[in-house]
Design an enzyme around this catalytic site. Structure first.
Site, PDB file in Angstrom:
ATOM      1  NE  ARG A  51      27.256  12.647   2.133  1.00  0.00           N
ATOM      2  CZ  ARG A  51      27.180  11.555   1.384  1.00  0.00           C
ATOM      3  NH1 ARG A  51      27.304  11.634   0.090  1.00  0.00           N
ATOM      4  NH2 ARG A  51      26.993  10.369   1.925  1.00  0.00           N
ATOM      5  CB  THR A  52      32.013  14.137   7.256  1.00  0.00           C
ATOM      6  OG1 THR A  52      30.615  14.434   7.295  1.00  0.00           O
ATOM      7  CG2 THR A  52      32.710  14.959   8.317  1.00  0.00           C
ATOM      8  CE  LYS A  80      46.382  -4.484  16.070  1.00  0.00           C
ATOM      9  NZ  LYS A  80      47.759  -3.990  15.816  1.00  0.00           N
ATOM     10  NE  ARG A 101      30.928  11.238  11.141  1.00  0.00           N
ATOM     11  CZ  ARG A 101      30.147  11.514  10.095  1.00  0.00           C
ATOM     12  NH1 ARG A 101      29.772  10.564   9.266  1.00  0.00           N
ATOM     13  NH2 ARG A 101      29.739  12.739   9.875  1.00  0.00           N
ATOM     14  CG  HIS A 129      27.908  16.344  11.794  1.00  0.00           C
ATOM     15  ND1 HIS A 129      29.193  16.753  11.531  1.00  0.00           N
ATOM     16  CD2 HIS A 129      27.556  15.544  10.754  1.00  0.00           C
ATOM     17  CE1 HIS A 129      29.597  16.223  10.391  1.00  0.00           C
ATOM     18  NE2 HIS A 129      28.619  15.489   9.899  1.00  0.00           N
TER      19      HIS A 129
END
Length: 304
Positions: A51-52, A80, A101, A129
């Site tokens: 969703r986000t 890496k 995120r 959030h």
């Protein structure tokens, strides 16, 4: 240049302006269809999201902009060993704004401190959030007509739920809000939240059974028990179905109570509730696109 790390980064007055802009976008989408032509949004997602991430991408595309980025850490140079600081310095050369995120709390803040472009925290661990909180506030304001003067129940995983923590912190700035925290003892809201409520003299109650309080609620914010935040599979299995909102429980609720959920849903809301007009969690998703469009325009200083 401005970033969004926390819902409190915007004053109540600034949020009102942001929500007014989001409501205007909802009513007049064509007016904003080319607002971000020539601009690029980087979505840097170090942990899974549907969703986000798609909401941010939809928002930028709806503004006429372009998108680039990665959807998990394995497909970035983090695999890496590249640091968040170096990644954002590189991304700053490619994009005009970044949504990040990360599973580590504070990682987007580190990125913002080194970035040459605005950074939006799209969720950091169990911490914040903020764009979900903006979505929640816009949904409440648009459908209830106000922010403040209501009783809200937050139900489920109140310990690890970053959406819950962000929403509580944002709502305490509005008048006459009473909180009901509905959770098993193991998933109670953290002490730092209740300490803050004591300090601000804001009323709250802690309840275990949803049936005992649903009749008093103007808003019910359901959350899932998050498997990914548990260290112990046995605890997750024991608690995951602790709350299931169904038609029988809804019969106890007010006729105008709204049900919100940040999604994804697992078992905590029965699908039989989806057709109830009080269930607004899919409308909430659409409001999430509008508020992210408004946020992108605001952080890029684009006036339409």
């Amino acid at each position: 240049m401005r970033h969004l790390m926390n819902p409190l980064d915007f004053s109540v007055e600034e949020l009102d302006s942001l929500f007014d802009l989001a409501n205007d976008i909802e009513k007049n989408p064509a007016k904003y269809a080319h607002a971000c032509e020539g601009k690029k949004l980087a979505t840097c997602f170090y942990e899974p999201s549907t969703r986000t991430r798609l909401s941010f991408e939809s928002a930028m595309l709806s503004l006429g902009g372009q998108i680039l980025g990665f959807s998990d850490a394995a497909s970035s140079s983090a695999s890496k060993g590249e640091s968040v600081s170096d990644t954002i310095r590189v991304i700053s050369c490619f994009a005009d704004i970044c949504a990040m995120r990360h599973p580590k709390e504070g990682a987007p803040m580190v990125a913002a401190s080194k970035s040459m472009i605005p950074v939006i925290n799209a969720g950091d661990g169990g911490h914040q959030h903020p764009t979900q909180t903006l979505t929640d506030l816009l949904t409440i304001r648009s459908l209830k007509g106000r922010l403040g003067h209501f009783t809200i129940g937050l139900c489920g995983d109140l310990k690890f739920g970053r959406t819950v923590h962000s929403l509580i912190n944002a709502l305490v700035r509005y008048p006459d809000i009473h909180f009901l925290f509905i959770s098993p003892p193991e998933l109670r809201v953290p002490d730092y939240i209740t300490d803050m409520l004591h300090e601000k003299n804001i009323s709250y109650e802690e309840v275990i059974r949803l049936e005992d309080c649903i009749s008093r609620l103007d808003l019910l914010y359901m959350t899932r028990v998050q498997r990914e935040r548990f260290f112990n599979e046995e605890d997750y299995v024991r608690l995951k179905d602790f709350y299931i909102l169904n038609k029988a429980k809804m019969e106890l609720a007010k006729d105008d109570m709204l049900i919100l959920h940040p999604l994804p849903r697992v078992n905590e809301i029965s699908v039989e509730v989806d057709d109830d007009p009080r269930a607004v969690y899919f409308k909430q998703v659409q409001y999430g696109v509008y508020v992210r469009m408004a946020l992108i325009l605001t952080l890029l200083n684009i006036n339409v």
